[in-house]
Scaffold this active site. Sequence first.
Site, PDB file in Angstrom:
ATOM      1  N   GLU A 113       0.856  -1.066  -0.054  1.00 33.29           N
ATOM      2  CA  GLU A 113       0.019  -0.055  -0.419  1.00 33.29           C
ATOM      3  C   GLU A 113       0.367   1.215  -0.216  1.00 33.29           C
ATOM      4  O   GLU A 113       1.455   1.145   1.218  1.00 33.29           O
ATOM      5  CB  GLU A 113      -1.356  -0.079   1.173  1.00 33.29           C
ATOM      6  N   LYS A 169      -7.088  -0.406  11.687  1.00 35.48           N
ATOM      7  CA  LYS A 169      -6.610  -0.570  10.222  1.00 35.48           C
ATOM      8  C   LYS A 169      -4.822   0.041  10.329  1.00 35.48           C
ATOM      9  O   LYS A 169      -4.106   0.063   9.857  1.00 35.48           O
ATOM     10  CB  LYS A 169      -7.522  -0.244   9.421  1.00 35.48           C
ATOM     11  N   ASP A 215       4.401 -13.854  11.933  1.00 35.09           N
ATOM     12  CA  ASP A 215       3.124 -14.720  11.756  1.00 35.09           C
ATOM     13  C   ASP A 215       2.513 -13.649  12.227  1.00 35.09           C
ATOM     14  O   ASP A 215       1.858 -13.502  13.071  1.00 35.09           O
ATOM     15  CB  ASP A 215       3.195 -15.868  13.109  1.00 35.09           C
ATOM     16  N   HIS A 232      -2.175  10.379   0.303  1.00 36.55           N
ATOM     17  CA  HIS A 232      -2.675   9.434  -0.349  1.00 36.55           C
ATOM     18  C   HIS A 232      -2.358   8.862  -2.088  1.00 36.55           C
ATOM     19  O   HIS A 232      -1.401   8.721  -2.478  1.00 36.55           O
ATOM     20  CB  HIS A 232      -3.934   8.663   0.058  1.00 36.55           C
TER      21      HIS A 232
HETATM   22  P1  NDP Z   1       9.944 -23.108  16.802  1.00 38.29           P
HETATM   23  O1  NDP Z   1       9.381 -23.538  17.119  1.00 38.29           O
HETATM   24  O2  NDP Z   1      10.911 -22.674  16.097  1.00 38.29           O
HETATM   25  O3  NDP Z   1      11.148 -22.970  18.526  1.00 38.29           O
HETATM   26  C1  NDP Z   1      11.629 -21.590  18.838  1.00 38.29           C
HETATM   27  C2  NDP Z   1      12.933 -22.051  17.811  1.00 38.29           C
HETATM   28  O4  NDP Z   1      14.182 -20.953  18.471  1.00 38.29           O
HETATM   29  C3  NDP Z   1      13.415 -23.553  19.086  1.00 38.29           C
HETATM   30  O5  NDP Z   1      14.237 -24.377  18.635  1.00 38.29           O
HETATM   31  C4  NDP Z   1      14.164 -22.372  20.420  1.00 38.29           C
HETATM   32  O6  NDP Z   1      15.820 -23.370  20.560  1.00 38.29           O
HETATM   33  C5  NDP Z   1      15.128 -21.793  19.433  1.00 38.29           C
HETATM   34  N1  NDP Z   1      15.381 -20.570  20.647  1.00 38.29           N
HETATM   35  C6  NDP Z   1      16.651 -20.218  20.071  1.00 38.29           C
HETATM   36  N2  NDP Z   1      16.670 -18.955  21.531  1.00 38.29           N
HETATM   37  C7  NDP Z   1      15.858 -18.531  21.498  1.00 38.29           C
HETATM   38  C8  NDP Z   1      15.357 -17.824  22.638  1.00 38.29           C
HETATM   39  N3  NDP Z   1      16.402 -16.600  23.143  1.00 38.29           N
HETATM   40  N4  NDP Z   1      14.368 -18.059  23.492  1.00 38.29           N
HETATM   41  C9  NDP Z   1      13.555 -18.662  22.710  1.00 38.29           C
HETATM   42  N5  NDP Z   1      13.685 -19.552  22.283  1.00 38.29           N
HETATM   43  C10 NDP Z   1      14.903 -19.780  21.027  1.00 38.29           C
HETATM   44  O7  NDP Z   1       9.174 -21.986  17.001  1.00 38.29           O
HETATM   45  P2  NDP Z   1       7.477 -20.919  17.700  1.00 38.29           P
HETATM   46  O8  NDP Z   1       8.126 -22.391  18.934  1.00 38.29           O
HETATM   47  O9  NDP Z   1       7.582 -19.569  17.991  1.00 38.29           O
HETATM   48  O10 NDP Z   1       6.914 -20.998  16.629  1.00 38.29           O
HETATM   49  C11 NDP Z   1       6.460 -19.816  16.045  1.00 38.29           C
HETATM   50  C12 NDP Z   1       5.704 -20.755  14.843  1.00 38.29           C
HETATM   51  O11 NDP Z   1       4.861 -21.360  14.779  1.00 38.29           O
HETATM   52  C13 NDP Z   1       5.603 -19.368  13.648  1.00 38.29           C
HETATM   53  O12 NDP Z   1       6.380 -19.839  12.541  1.00 38.29           O
HETATM   54  C14 NDP Z   1       3.885 -19.747  13.799  1.00 38.29           C
HETATM   55  O13 NDP Z   1       3.590 -19.331  11.983  1.00 38.29           O
HETATM   56  C15 NDP Z   1       3.757 -21.338  13.597  1.00 38.29           C
HETATM   57  N6  NDP Z   1       2.274 -21.450  14.148  1.00 38.29           N
HETATM   58  C16 NDP Z   1       1.327 -20.271  14.938  1.00 38.29           C
HETATM   59  C17 NDP Z   1       0.468 -20.846  15.655  1.00 38.29           C
HETATM   60  C18 NDP Z   1      -0.812 -20.056  15.823  1.00 38.29           C
HETATM   61  O14 NDP Z   1      -0.270 -18.656  16.231  1.00 38.29           O
HETATM   62  N7  NDP Z   1      -2.640 -20.356  16.440  1.00 38.29           N
HETATM   63  C19 NDP Z   1       0.032 -21.827  15.518  1.00 38.29           C
HETATM   64  C20 NDP Z   1       1.551 -22.627  15.472  1.00 38.29           C
HETATM   65  C21 NDP Z   1       2.119 -22.656  14.862  1.00 38.29           C
HETATM   66  P3  NDP Z   1      15.235 -24.442  21.786  1.00 38.29           P
HETATM   67  O15 NDP Z   1      14.020 -25.653  21.587  1.00 38.29           O
HETATM   68  O16 NDP Z   1      16.358 -25.729  22.355  1.00 38.29           O
HETATM   69  O17 NDP Z   1      14.109 -23.818  23.233  1.00 38.29           O
END
Ligand code: NDP
Length: 413
Positions: free
Chosen positions: A76, A253, A269, A366
Amino acid sequence: MKIYEMTDEQRIKLLLDGGYIDQKQAELLRSRQTISTDLADSLSENQIGSFSLPYGFATDFLVDGQDYLVPMVIEEPSVVAAASNAAKRIKNSGGFKTYPTSRIVYGQIVLENVTVEEIAKLEQNDSEIFAFAQQAHPSLIKRGGGIVSLKFNHYDQFEEIELGIDTVDAMGANMVNTILEKTSQKLATMISGDVLCSILSNSGQGQIITVEANVEYNQLATKTMSGEEVAQRIVKLADFAKKSVKRAITHNKGIMNGIDAVLIATGNDFRAQEAAAHSFAFESGQYQPFTEWHLADGKLVGTLKMPIELGSVGGAIKAMPMAQLSLAMMKIQNSQQLQSVVGAVGLANNLSALRALVTTGIQAGHMGLQSKSLAIAAGAIGPEIEQVAKKLNQTKNYTLQNAENILMELRGK
Ligand code: NDP
């Protein structure tokens, strides 16, 4: 030279020279091949290509004493310009101050047909369930996060176990779902009823941020209106949004224009953010604006308060080179810092929209920017785009027919 007058190559050089991006990232931008087929295939199903959107950056963001160029992905016209315009007015008044609270994601384990005795047993064993859930993702504890709360909620035939989880720098959806599913397996051994589902909530209630800006009146003046008058009119319009749901929706919005653009640029996301924002706007029972504006000590004071659901790691962020580039451009160290910048962008876009609405109207700026899109839609290419856009702005007749006529005239037809 003003950034908006530069070519894209000059802008890339500016980022490179300023240390915002490195040589490899500059090459990535120049290549315009920002996602590989393998990556596209791994991120989503049935892929047959990638869909591009303009990637740019907003300028002049001074947030908690730190200067930022903020990457934005949006189709946009005028959103990036509006963010930069208001950010400069706010920077000249001292910048944004932000107050993030916690980084808690709530998750729900829903049980069905559980007896009263079993509920009592679960409640008695809450510390055991808590400890089990805590161990379901041990790396989170090492990072300083983990389970922070456990609550039982009763809904007719349903029993809900709500876990609050500090996901540190991750948005946390996958992490929380993993913890919930593991915990629900344990619960299944303690009850005769059914585990209906285990899923995070996108409520964003544990991720509410407040962003403030005190704007000097002289930063708001137009050619025909004093800054104080503009400020008074902004307050009135912001108050109207508290009373009119229809206005509040459009008010919000405009805020989401900026917020979503940064979330997309950082590989976040944005649907999760939209869901959280919608629910927060309706929290009081009447849909409300995310911002409030008032006058105090000779200044216009704006406050944005809303959930901002994002991560600076995890999900697609690590995999997508452009998301990494965006985080590097802002030198993001953690998710709260990113929340602060995103909140500041939301407030900036709101100020620009309100100022335009109570002065010249939204179309003046705009349509001036929309004119380039109109020129392209009419078939203009290369230098013709600027020439047709310029003529459209002179005639102020922003129709496709007018753009086509101007182009035909230009081509001597
Ligand atoms: P991930 O599954 O990738 O988990 C986070 C990763 O980041 C882990 O592997 C973690 O490692 C690593 N990590 C590294 N540094 C850090 C830190 N400082 N703090 C926290 N974690 C760290 O992603 P999310 O759990 O964040 O999930 C996000 C995804 O889920 C998005 O793609 C979203 O679209 C999707 N999603 C969304 C839904 C919803 O919103 N309703 C439903 C299902 C999926 P370690 O494991 O070693 O700690």
